[in-house]
Design a protein around this motif. Structure first.
Motif, PDB file in Angstrom:
ATOM      1  N   LEU A  94      48.396  53.703  36.499  1.00 34.53           N
ATOM      2  CA  LEU A  94      47.226  54.276  35.716  1.00 34.53           C
ATOM      3  C   LEU A  94      47.039  52.910  36.056  1.00 34.53           C
ATOM      4  N   LEU A  95      47.543  51.908  34.923  1.00 34.07           N
ATOM      5  CA  LEU A  95      46.561  50.697  35.005  1.00 34.07           C
ATOM      6  C   LEU A  95      46.613  50.250  35.509  1.00 34.07           C
ATOM      7  N   TRP A  99      42.568  49.422  37.277  1.00 35.71           N
ATOM      8  CA  TRP A  99      42.109  47.028  37.282  1.00 35.71           C
ATOM      9  C   TRP A  99      43.059  46.312  38.170  1.00 35.71           C
ATOM     10  N   LEU A 100      42.874  47.560  39.424  1.00 34.45           N
ATOM     11  CA  LEU A 100      43.458  46.595  40.811  1.00 34.45           C
ATOM     12  C   LEU A 100      42.783  45.422  41.132  1.00 34.45           C
ATOM     13  N   GLU A 102      41.242  43.445  38.954  1.00 32.70           N
ATOM     14  CA  GLU A 102      41.623  41.988  38.360  1.00 32.70           C
ATOM     15  C   GLU A 102      43.153  41.498  38.359  1.00 32.70           C
ATOM     16  N   ILE A 103      43.950  42.823  38.403  1.00 32.98           N
ATOM     17  CA  ILE A 103      45.422  42.294  38.627  1.00 32.98           C
ATOM     18  C   ILE A 103      45.982  41.457  40.108  1.00 32.98           C
ATOM     19  N   ILE A 121      45.345  36.004  33.919  1.00 32.79           N
ATOM     20  CA  ILE A 121      46.112  36.346  32.811  1.00 32.79           C
ATOM     21  C   ILE A 121      46.715  38.212  33.164  1.00 32.79           C
ATOM     22  N   PHE A 122      45.732  37.990  34.262  1.00 29.61           N
ATOM     23  CA  PHE A 122      45.711  40.064  34.277  1.00 29.61           C
ATOM     24  C   PHE A 122      47.366  40.393  34.776  1.00 29.61           C
ATOM     25  N   ARG A 125      49.789  39.853  32.018  1.00 29.67           N
ATOM     26  CA  ARG A 125      49.911  40.932  30.777  1.00 29.67           C
ATOM     27  C   ARG A 125      50.268  42.590  31.057  1.00 29.67           C
ATOM     28  N   TRP A 126      49.474  42.865  32.650  1.00 29.95           N
ATOM     29  CA  TRP A 126      50.232  44.082  33.245  1.00 29.95           C
ATOM     30  C   TRP A 126      51.019  44.226  33.397  1.00 29.95           C
ATOM     31  N   ILE A 129      53.242  44.929  29.705  1.00 34.65           N
ATOM     32  CA  ILE A 129      52.499  46.200  29.517  1.00 34.65           C
ATOM     33  C   ILE A 129      53.269  47.469  29.847  1.00 34.65           C
ATOM     34  N   LEU A 133      56.560  49.214  28.524  1.00 29.63           N
ATOM     35  CA  LEU A 133      55.815  50.972  28.079  1.00 29.63           C
ATOM     36  C   LEU A 133      57.729  51.567  28.998  1.00 29.63           C
TER      37      LEU A 133
END
Ligand code: HEM
Lengths: 156, 454
Positions: A94-95, A99-100, A102-103, A121-122, A125-126, A129, A133
């Protein structure tokens, strides 16, 4: 009234609401399609088509594969632990979906030069995260199993 | 699955015999209904044991409130551009009656736009999992067979194309825009505004037609009981007239409670990794994935920059010692250097920058000359509007018209300094406009000319 219903298939209010919907949509659509109509149409209809015929099949096949793999591992019909994989995997995807750009750094130059921020950084960071999770899910699973084990020992 | 086929054909054969005397049209329809194409058009294809009107209604209720809020905040954001004040502000001059509700954008409360657009963008992101869940819950309806049994159903399905296409279109363009990915055809404003109106018609019709069904479905089960039911005790809903409940449900692998928890956690994770870019302060760092989760620098000028001077092509000459501010609209044009401006009586006000992309800064202490004082200096003591022009050449928002109420608010400044320091080039040195409650794009940077109107 009954004749209208038989002919149309619903109440007059139904027709009224839809007529209003189409009138407004047509008024806005004339403006929406004023510029590059074909590409706009592709985006508008494509949005629904990509969701229904690409995204949906992809995630349901992914989910089914996860379940089959889990029941193969547990050698049982329904694997009770499968939701501890489903949860973090769904959240992580989902994230990624939201935020595709950016990532995956789709607009590297635009982002970094216009905002003065570092857009690299994305992705890390993803990933971090996502790791958290899965770790949290494994932690909850471990705790619950431990509690169940204790309860069983208690009973013995 | 040959056995399946044989079974599904049986009722068809019987009804064909019964209706043998009916007209060919009816018989054709019945035959069509009895022979769905394979795959998703067969009722047995959809097997989730938790899909059903109740779950759909829960997601529908959340979206009813959530999307209504998106609609209201979005349409207000459009009004915030003051498109009716001057053609310069109007990015959609062909809007016609769709601008029926426009009004002069207020300057109070000064955080108005910050709140409004923060809610629009953050809520939109938070609703993504709910929207996906709602679409998942009704997807069998996409493959209804036969495609339509009546004129009413055919029209309704057409309106659903506008509804589903519209909502995904709005979400996709919005989410791409805040990540600066402008790959869609033409201007975002046109697409997102007119797309919204196409959607709004379909949404209102859908709400009118479906609210009674949603309420009855919500009453059909108790939320409290569902939240106490685990996977092992999860049973399908009773067969429904809408055909959402699976004809041949699989064994449950997730309870309704689990599905609601998954969607809710998705929304929470998105909220937690996004909201900080609009709340600001220490919270900014919590926006781990939002575009503006970090400050670009430190010190008085260290806050968020929409577009840097380098990016929009501002040259050192344009903003060097030769820079002059021109004031026109009065009897004679005035030309002022930055020193002249600094010698005037200055005011300081704490105001935020609130971007249309949803992020915003905390209040910054801006020091400068009130626009009204400059109007007086220009010889227009009671201005009805001001045209603000940047020295920036090319690109959107290099010129803006501020409405009378904005010019006359004494907190509206031509700012020269921020937080006690000179403006940095990226924040609009030598001088920029800052107006309370206005969207960031109306706070023009690198101002070269102010034309006051009477
Ligand atoms: C059904 C859902 C939505 C509706 C009805 C809607 C409606 C609107 C409307 C009417 C505007 C003003 C248009 C304009 O200024 O040209 C707007 C602005 C905006 N919306 Fe949405 N919106 C929706 C969803 C979203 C989502 C999910 C996002 C992204 C997360 C988003 C991001 C934006 C942005 C960034 C703007 C500012 C554009 C601007 O004025 O520069 N919207 N929205």
């Amino acid at each position: 009234m009954a004749r209208f219903r038989r002919w149309y298939g619903a109440s007059p209010l139904h027709l009224l609401a839809l007529a209003g919907c189409f009138a407004l949509a047509a008024y806005a659509a004339i403006r929406l399609f004023d510029y590059e109509p074909l590409r706009v149409a592709i985006w508008f209809v494509g949005a629904a088509v990509v969701h229904d015929l690409v995204l949906y099949p992809l995630y349901s096949v992914g989910d089914r594969t996860t379940q089959e793999a889990a029941s193969a591992v547990s050698r049982g019909p329904a694997a009770p632990g499968v939701n501890y994989v489903r949860f973090p995997a769904c959240l992580s995807l989902l994230l990624l979906l939201v935020w595709l750009p950016e990532i995956l750094r789709v607009v590297v130059d635009t982002f970094d030069r216009s905002t003065g921020l570092d857009g690299s950084i994305f992705l890390p960071r993803w990933l971090l995260i996502t790791a958290c999770l899965f770790a949290a899910s494994a932690g909850v699973w471990g705790l619950r199993n431990l509690r169940r084990l204790r309860r069983r020992q208690h009973r013995l | 699955m040959p056995e399946d086929d044989a079974e599904e054909q049986k009722p068809g054969r019987i009804s064909r015999a019964v209706h043998a005397a009916a007209g060919p049209a009816v018989r054709g329809q019945e035959r069509l209904a009895a022979h769905p194409p394979p795959g998703p058009f067969r009722p047995g294809f959809w097997r989730s044991p938790i899909r059903g009107p109740w779950l759909t209604a829960v997601f529908g209720l959340v979206l009813l409130f959530g999307i209504t809020t998106l609609m209201v905040t979005g349409l207000l954001s459009y009004a915030a551009y003051d498109p009716d004040v001057d053609p310069v502000n109007d990015l959609t001059p062909d809007k016609g009656i769709l601008g029926f509700y426009l009004f002069d954008w207020p300057t109070r409360p000064y955080w108005l736009y910050r709140l409004l657009q923060g809610v629009h963008v953050t809520l939109g992101i938070v609703l993504v999992p709910v929207l996906l869940a709602k679409l998942w819950s009704v997807i069998p309806k996409l493959f209804t067979w036969p495609p339509a049994r009546s004129a009413a159903q055919a029209l309704e399905r057409l309106s659903l194309l506008l509804l589903v296409g519209g909502v995904i279109f709005e979400f996709v363009t919005g989410i791409m825009n805040i990540q600066l990915w402008y790959a869609f055809p033409g201007s975002f404003y046109r697409l997102h505004l007119y797309g919204a109106w196409v959607f709004i018609g379909a949404f209102v019709a859908h709400v009118i037609l479906k609210t009674p069904r949603m309420l009855s479905a919500l009453r059909s089960r108790s939320l409290r009981a569902e939240l106490r039911t685990d996977t092992a005790h999860t049973v399908p809903e009773p067969p429904d007239p809408d055909g959402l409940v699976a004809a041949d449900p699989a064994a449950p692998t997730m309870s309704r409670r689990g599905a609601l928890a998954l969607v809710g956690t998705g929304s929470l994770v998105l909220l937690a990794t996004t909201a900080g870019q609009s709340i600001g302060g220490a919270w900014r760092e919590t926006a781990l994935l939002a575009p503006r989760g970090r400050e670009p620098g430190s010190g008085p000028n260290g806050f968020q920059i929409n577009k840097t001077a380098a990016y929009v092509g501002i040259t050192p000459e344009q903003i060097g010692p030769a820079w002059r501010l021109r004031l026109s609209g009065g009897p004679a044009e005035q030309t002022l250097s930055r020193e002249d401006l600094l010698a005037m009586p200055l005011s300081t006000h704490a105001l935020p920058i609130a971007c249309v992309e949803g992020w915003s800064t905390d209040d910054q202490d801006w020091t400068g000359v009130p626009l009204l004082r400059l109007a007086e200096l220009a010889g227009v003591p009671r201005p009805s509007a001001v045209l603000v022009q940047s020295v920036q050449t090319g690109g959107p928002f290099t010129a803006t018209v501020l409405a009378g109420n904005q010019v006359r608010d004494l907190r509206s400044l031509l700012a020269l300094r921020v937080n006690g320091a000179d403006l940095s080039a990226d924040h609009g040195y030598p001088a920029r406009v800052i107006v309370p409650a206005a969207p960031g794009v109306h706070n023009t940077k690198w101002v070269g000319r102010l034309t006051f109107r009477t």
